[in-house]
Design a protein around this motif. Structure first.
Motif, PDB file in Angstrom:
ATOM      1  N   TYR A  69       0.837  -1.208   0.000  1.00  0.00           N
ATOM      2  CA  TYR A  69       0.000   0.000   0.000  1.00  0.00           C
ATOM      3  C   TYR A  69       0.867   1.251   0.000  1.00  0.00           C
ATOM      4  CZ  TYR A  69      -4.055  -2.888   1.247  1.00  0.00           C
ATOM      5  OH  TYR A  69      -5.047  -3.805   1.256  1.00  0.00           O
ATOM      6  N   GLY A 101       6.527   4.616 -13.692  1.00  0.00           N
ATOM      7  CA  GLY A 101       6.430   3.468 -14.573  1.00  0.00           C
ATOM      8  C   GLY A 101       7.610   2.529 -14.540  1.00  0.00           C
ATOM      9  N   PHE A 104       8.188  -4.934  -7.548  1.00  0.00           N
ATOM     10  CA  PHE A 104       8.778  -6.252  -7.765  1.00  0.00           C
ATOM     11  C   PHE A 104       9.489  -6.748  -6.537  1.00  0.00           C
ATOM     12  CE2 PHE A 104       9.184  -8.533 -11.717  1.00  0.00           C
ATOM     13  CZ  PHE A 104       8.490  -7.731 -12.597  1.00  0.00           C
ATOM     14  N   MET A 144       7.182  -7.711  -3.841  1.00  0.00           N
ATOM     15  CA  MET A 144       6.493  -8.975  -4.103  1.00  0.00           C
ATOM     16  C   MET A 144       7.426 -10.165  -3.994  1.00  0.00           C
ATOM     17  SD  MET A 144       4.075  -8.148  -7.259  1.00  0.00           S
ATOM     18  CE  MET A 144       2.777  -6.968  -7.137  1.00  0.00           C
ATOM     19  N   ILE A 191      -6.276  -4.046  -3.179  1.00  0.00           N
ATOM     20  CA  ILE A 191      -5.491  -4.220  -4.390  1.00  0.00           C
ATOM     21  C   ILE A 191      -6.192  -5.175  -5.349  1.00  0.00           C
ATOM     22  CG2 ILE A 191      -3.238  -4.906  -5.232  1.00  0.00           C
ATOM     23  CD1 ILE A 191      -2.052  -4.081  -2.707  1.00  0.00           C
ATOM     24  N   SER A 198       3.297   2.428 -19.502  1.00  0.00           N
ATOM     25  CA  SER A 198       4.116   2.059 -18.358  1.00  0.00           C
ATOM     26  C   SER A 198       3.274   1.822 -17.125  1.00  0.00           C
ATOM     27  CB  SER A 198       5.128   3.152 -18.043  1.00  0.00           C
ATOM     28  OG  SER A 198       5.852   3.490 -19.174  1.00  0.00           O
ATOM     29  N   ILE A 199       2.223   2.610 -16.939  1.00  0.00           N
ATOM     30  CA  ILE A 199       1.382   2.416 -15.754  1.00  0.00           C
ATOM     31  C   ILE A 199       0.590   1.118 -15.863  1.00  0.00           C
ATOM     32  CG2 ILE A 199      -0.453   3.428 -14.390  1.00  0.00           C
ATOM     33  CD1 ILE A 199       1.804   5.094 -14.108  1.00  0.00           C
ATOM     34  N   VAL A 219       1.458  -1.734 -16.501  1.00  0.00           N
ATOM     35  CA  VAL A 219       2.142  -2.890 -15.921  1.00  0.00           C
ATOM     36  C   VAL A 219       1.589  -3.212 -14.546  1.00  0.00           C
ATOM     37  CG1 VAL A 219       4.386  -3.710 -15.142  1.00  0.00           C
ATOM     38  CG2 VAL A 219       4.208  -2.386 -17.215  1.00  0.00           C
ATOM     39  N   TYR A 220       1.187  -2.157 -13.812  1.00  0.00           N
ATOM     40  CA  TYR A 220       0.740  -2.375 -12.430  1.00  0.00           C
ATOM     41  C   TYR A 220      -0.527  -3.197 -12.357  1.00  0.00           C
ATOM     42  CZ  TYR A 220       4.071   0.992 -10.823  1.00  0.00           C
ATOM     43  OH  TYR A 220       5.217   1.639 -10.545  1.00  0.00           O
ATOM     44  N   ALA A 272       0.691  -6.828 -12.478  1.00  0.00           N
ATOM     45  CA  ALA A 272       1.532  -7.243 -11.357  1.00  0.00           C
ATOM     46  C   ALA A 272       0.721  -7.292 -10.069  1.00  0.00           C
ATOM     47  CB  ALA A 272       2.709  -6.284 -11.211  1.00  0.00           C
ATOM     48  N   LEU A 273      -0.118  -6.272  -9.842  1.00  0.00           N
ATOM     49  CA  LEU A 273      -0.918  -6.247  -8.621  1.00  0.00           C
ATOM     50  C   LEU A 273      -1.989  -7.321  -8.637  1.00  0.00           C
ATOM     51  CD1 LEU A 273      -1.326  -2.438  -8.076  1.00  0.00           C
ATOM     52  CD2 LEU A 273       0.169  -4.003  -6.890  1.00  0.00           C
ATOM     53  N   TRP A 297      -0.313 -10.535  -7.574  1.00  0.00           N
ATOM     54  CA  TRP A 297       0.034 -10.558  -6.155  1.00  0.00           C
ATOM     55  C   TRP A 297      -1.197 -10.711  -5.286  1.00  0.00           C
ATOM     56  CZ3 TRP A 297       3.634 -10.870  -2.545  1.00  0.00           C
ATOM     57  CH2 TRP A 297       3.365 -10.343  -1.298  1.00  0.00           C
ATOM     58  N   LEU A 347       4.178 -11.825 -12.135  1.00  0.00           N
ATOM     59  CA  LEU A 347       5.554 -11.347 -12.195  1.00  0.00           C
ATOM     60  C   LEU A 347       6.168 -11.580 -13.560  1.00  0.00           C
ATOM     61  CD1 LEU A 347       6.938 -12.282  -8.709  1.00  0.00           C
ATOM     62  CD2 LEU A 347       6.363 -10.063  -9.595  1.00  0.00           C
ATOM     63  N   ALA A 376       4.745  -8.991 -15.840  1.00  0.00           N
ATOM     64  CA  ALA A 376       5.305  -7.658 -15.614  1.00  0.00           C
ATOM     65  C   ALA A 376       6.718  -7.573 -16.161  1.00  0.00           C
ATOM     66  CB  ALA A 376       5.284  -7.330 -14.118  1.00  0.00           C
ATOM     67  N   ALA A 377       7.513  -8.640 -15.964  1.00  0.00           N
ATOM     68  CA  ALA A 377       8.870  -8.628 -16.508  1.00  0.00           C
ATOM     69  C   ALA A 377       8.838  -8.548 -18.034  1.00  0.00           C
ATOM     70  CB  ALA A 377       9.623  -9.889 -16.072  1.00  0.00           C
ATOM     71  N   ILE A 380       7.821  -4.890 -19.081  1.00  0.00           N
ATOM     72  CA  ILE A 380       8.830  -3.837 -18.986  1.00  0.00           C
ATOM     73  C   ILE A 380       9.990  -4.093 -19.930  1.00  0.00           C
ATOM     74  CG2 ILE A 380       8.193  -3.169 -16.659  1.00  0.00           C
ATOM     75  CD1 ILE A 380      10.467  -4.637 -15.573  1.00  0.00           C
ATOM     76  N   GLU A 396       8.716  -2.883 -23.428  1.00  0.00           N
ATOM     77  CA  GLU A 396       8.458  -1.444 -23.505  1.00  0.00           C
ATOM     78  C   GLU A 396       9.639  -0.710 -24.089  1.00  0.00           C
ATOM     79  OE1 GLU A 396       5.715  -0.648 -19.720  1.00  0.00           O
ATOM     80  OE2 GLU A 396       7.671   0.343 -19.745  1.00  0.00           O
TER      81      GLU A 396
END
Lengths: 228, 353
Positions: A34, A68, A76, A79, B86, B139-140, B142-143, B146-147, B150, B162, B165-166, B169, B172
Motif C-alpha cells: 500500500y 512506470g 517487484f 512482491m 489491491i 508504463s502504468i 504494468v501495475y 503485477a498487482l 500478487w 511477475l 510484468a517482466a 517492462i 516497452e
C-alpha cells in the motif's frame, strides 16, 4: 476571476491534496505494498502539478521514469521478498518527537516566508501563460538545451547510470559454472576466488566443493570426476 | 458555435466538445472491442476448421451481449486471504490505462459540417507530447497485471503476474525505441502533426516508405513489441491456459475478469491505432482531401487489418517459453531497435539539412 485562472487554482488544490494525502498514506501504512501504491499516487500528482506549470515533457517523463519504471522495480522487490506487514511497536526514541515538531515548524516558517514576502513581478498571475510565452517546457527547447548547452552533464549522467547498472550486475552474479563440470542438485557451489574459508578469522574451514560428495551420495552420476 | 462561445465562455465550450468527443470515442471503442472478441472466435474457428459462435443472433452478432450478460450475472468470488483493496484496484488500473490513450489518436482530418461554420479536427485532445503520453500510460499498465498476480494470494497467479510484468517492462524498451525513428522523421511528438505529414504522394509518404529513411524495420520491431505488450500469442505465457491455469487472472471471476478481458482487447486496439497512426499514415487514403469524412473509414480499415493480423497470429503460432521470450526481447529486439535508431538518425542528419 477568469475561468482559466479558477480552473488552474482548483486543479492545484486537487493535485496538491492528492500529493499530500498520498504522502501521508505512504508513511502511515503498515502494508508495504500500500505504501508503494501511495508513492505512485504522489508521483502522479506531481506529474499533474508539472502540467499546470506548462511543463508537459517533464510530466510525461516523470510518469514514464518514476511511476512506470522505478516504482515497478520497488513493487517487484516487495512482491519477491514477500515483505510482511509491520507490527505496531512502542515508540523507543521519544526524544525525536520534539525534534520533529521543531523541524516541521521551521519548514512551515520557510514556506510562509516565501508565500508572503517573495514578490512576483506584476502581471504574472498566470504562471502557465508566462512560461508558455517563453516556450521553456516544450520538448523541442528541452532537447536543444540538453544536447547543446547541457551536453556534459547529460553524458556524465549516462555514464553514472551505466556504472550503477554494471555494479548491480557484478554484485549479483553467481559463480560461473563451466560447461565441462557437472551440476549436481544439492551440491554447494561457492564463487571462485572470492572467499577463502581458511583465511577468515574464526570460521571453521569448510570444504568448498561438495559436488563429488553429493554425486556419490545421490548415486545419480556414477562417473563423477574427482575434483580436488 | 459562436453563440455557445458567447453564452458559456470559450473554456467551457471547449470542454463540452471534448466531453462529447470522449463519449463518442469511448462508446465506439467498446463496441469495436466487443465485436473484436466475436471476430476472434469466428476467425480462430475458421483457422482451426470449425465454426465459431453463431447461435446468438444471425451469425452470432448478439454474442458479445450474451457474454456481457453472463459476466454480469456470475457470482463475484473474492479470495479470503487476498488484500481486497489491491484485488479490486488491479482490474480498474488495467481497464483505465487501456482506455486512456484513445483520446490522442486522430481519427480524421479537419471536418467542416455543411451549412454551418463549425470546423474541427477529429481528435479529442491535441497536445505537444501526445506520443510520450501514450508511452507513459503503457508504463502504468504494468501495475494492473503485477498487482493482480500478487493480490490473488495464489502461487500460480503470482508467477503469472511477475512474469507478465517482466515481459511488459522488457518489451516497452524496444517499443519506445522503435517509435523514435518516426519522431526523428517528423520532428514532433504530436500525433496529429505526424499523420498530417504523411499525406500526399499516393501513400508513398507513409512512414514505412518515407524517404530519406523508410521505417520498415521500425515497423516490424514495433509490431513484435506490441504483440508482446498486449500479452498475445506468441507472447502469452503469463496467461497461458496450459501452464498456469489462467495466469494472473486465475482468481478473478465475473465482472472483474470481464474487465481484464476487455482491457486486453482494448490494448490490442490501442496498439493497432498507434501502429496505424505512426507507420501507415493514419487517416490518409485516396480521396481524403476532397471528402474528409473518408478519413475515418481508412483509419478504421487499417486498424481492422491489424486486428485481423493479431487474430491470425494467434491461430497460427506456438507460444514462446519464458526464457526464450526474455532472450528475444533483450538480446535481439533491443539491439535491432537501437540499430534502427542509429541508422535513421544518421540518414536524417545527412539528408535533412
Amino acid at each position: 476571476m477568469v475561468m482559466a485562472d479558477f480552473f488552474t487554482i482548483f486543479m492545484f488544490f486537487v493535485l496538491a491534496g492528492l500529493a499530500i494525502g498520498s504522502a501521508l498514506a505512504l508513511v502511515a501504512q503498515r502494508n508495504p505494498l500500500y505504501s508503494a501504491i501511495s508513492l505512485i499516487g504522489v508521483f502522479i500528482a506531481l506529474a499533474g502539478l508539472y502540467l499546470t506549470l506548462a511543463a508537459p515533457f517533464i510530466a510525461a517523463v516523470q510518469i514514464i521514469v518514476y511511476a512506470g519504471a522505478i516504482m515497478v522495480l520497488v513493487v517487484f522487490v516487495i512482491m519477491l521478498l514477500n515483505v510482511e506487514e509491520e507490527v505496531r511497536q512502542p515508540l523507543r526514541l521519544r526524544f525525536l518527537v520534539p525534534v520533529a515538531v521543531l523541524l516541521a515548524a521551521v519548514l512551515f516558517a520557510e514556506a510562509a516566508f516565501i508565500f508572503f514576502f517573495v514578490n512576483e513581478p506584476a502581471g504574472t498571475n498566470n504562471v502557465a501563460a508566462a512560461i508558455n510565452a517563453a516556450g521553456t517546457g516544450l520538448t523541442r527547447n528541452i532537447g536543444i538545451g540538453l544536447f547543446t548547452t547541457y551536453l556534459l552533464p547529460f553524458e556524465i549522467t549516462s555514464i553514472l547510470l551505466l556504472m550503477a547498472l554494471v555494479g548491480a550486475l557484478t554484485l549479483s552474479r553467481r559463480a560461473m559454472v563451466r560447461p565441462h563440470e557437472l551440476v549436481v542438485p544439492g551440491a554447494q557451489v561457492l564463487p571462485m576466488h572470492m572467499v577463502d574459508p581458511t583465511r577468515v578469522g574464526d570460521a571453521t574451514p569448510v570444504k568448498a566443493d561438495t559436488t563429488a560428495e553429493a554425486a556419490a551420495l545421490s548415486g545419480l552420476f556414477d562417473r563423477a570426476h574427482e575434483r580436488e | 458555435m459562436d453563440w455557445l462561445n458567447n453564452t458559456l465562455g470559450p473554456t467551457v465550450t471547449h470542454g463540452l466538445f471534448q466531453l462529447i468527443g470522449i463519449s463518442v470515442a469511448f462508446v465506439g471503442v467498446l463496441m469495436i472491442v466487443a465485436y473484436t472478441v466475436l471476430a476472434e472466435r469466428r476467425i480462430l474457428g475458421f483457422i482451426q476448421g470449425r465454426v465459431g459462435p453463431n447461435r446468438a443472433g444471425p451469425g452470432g452478432v448478439l454474442q458479445p451481449f450474451a457474454d456481457l450478460l453472463k459476466f454480469i450475472f456470475k457470482e463475484e468470488i473474492i479470495p479470503d486471504k487476498s488484500t481486497r483493496f489491491i484485488y479490486v484496484l488491479a482490474p480498474i488500473i488495467a481497464i483505465t490505462t487501456a482506455l486512456m490513450p484513445i483520446i490522442v489518436y486522430p481519427f480524421g482530418p479537419e471536418i467542416h459540417i455543411p451549412f454551418t461554420n463549425i470546423a474541427f479536427p477529429l481528435v479529442v485532445a491535441r497536445f505537444d507530447v501526445a506520443l510520450l503520453y501514450v508511452l507513459a500510460i503503457t508504463s502504468i499498465g504494468v501495475y494492473g497485471i503485477a498487482l493482480a498476480g500478487w493480490s490473488s494470494n495464489n502461487k500460480y497467479s503470482l508467477m503469472g503476474g511477475l512474469r507478465s510484468a517482466a515481459q511488459l517492462i522488457s518489451y516497452e524498451l524496444s517499443l519506445g525505441l522503435s517509435l523514435v525513428g518516426v519522431v526523428l522523421l517528423s520532428s514532433t511528438l504530436d500525433l496529429y502533426s505526424i499523420v498530417e505529414q504523411q499525406s500526399g504522394w499516393f501513400g508513398l509518404q507513409w512512414n514505412i516508405f518515407k524517404l530519406p529513411a523508410p521505417q520498415l524495420l521500425g515497423f516490424i520491431i514495433y509490431m513484435i513489441s506490441a504483440i508482446a505488450e498486449t500479452n498475445r500469442v506468441p507472447f502469452d505465457l503469463p496467461e497461458a491456459e496450459t501452464e498456469l491455469v489462467a495466469g494472473f487472472h486465475t482468481e478473478y471471476s465475473a465482472l472483474k475478469f470481464a474487465l481484464f478481458f476487455m482491457a486486453e482487447y482494448v490494448n490490442m486496439f490501442t496498439v493497432s491505432m498507434l501502429a496505424t497512426t505512426l507507420f501507415l499514415g493514419g487517416w490518409n487514403g485516396p480521396g481524403v482531401a476532397t471528402f474528409p469524412i473518408l478519413g475515418i473509414f481508412y483509419f478504421l480499415g487499417k486498424i481492422i487489418f491489424f486486428l485481423f493480423l493479431y487474430i491470425w497470429l494467434r491461430g497460427t503460432l506456438p507460444r514462446f517459453r519464458f526464457d526464450q521470450l526474455m532472450n528475444f526481447g533483450w538480446k535481439f529486439l533491443l539491439p535491432v531497435a537501437i540499430l534502427n535508431l542509429i541508422v535513421t538518425a544518421t540518414i536524417v542528419f545527412f539528408f535533412a539539412t
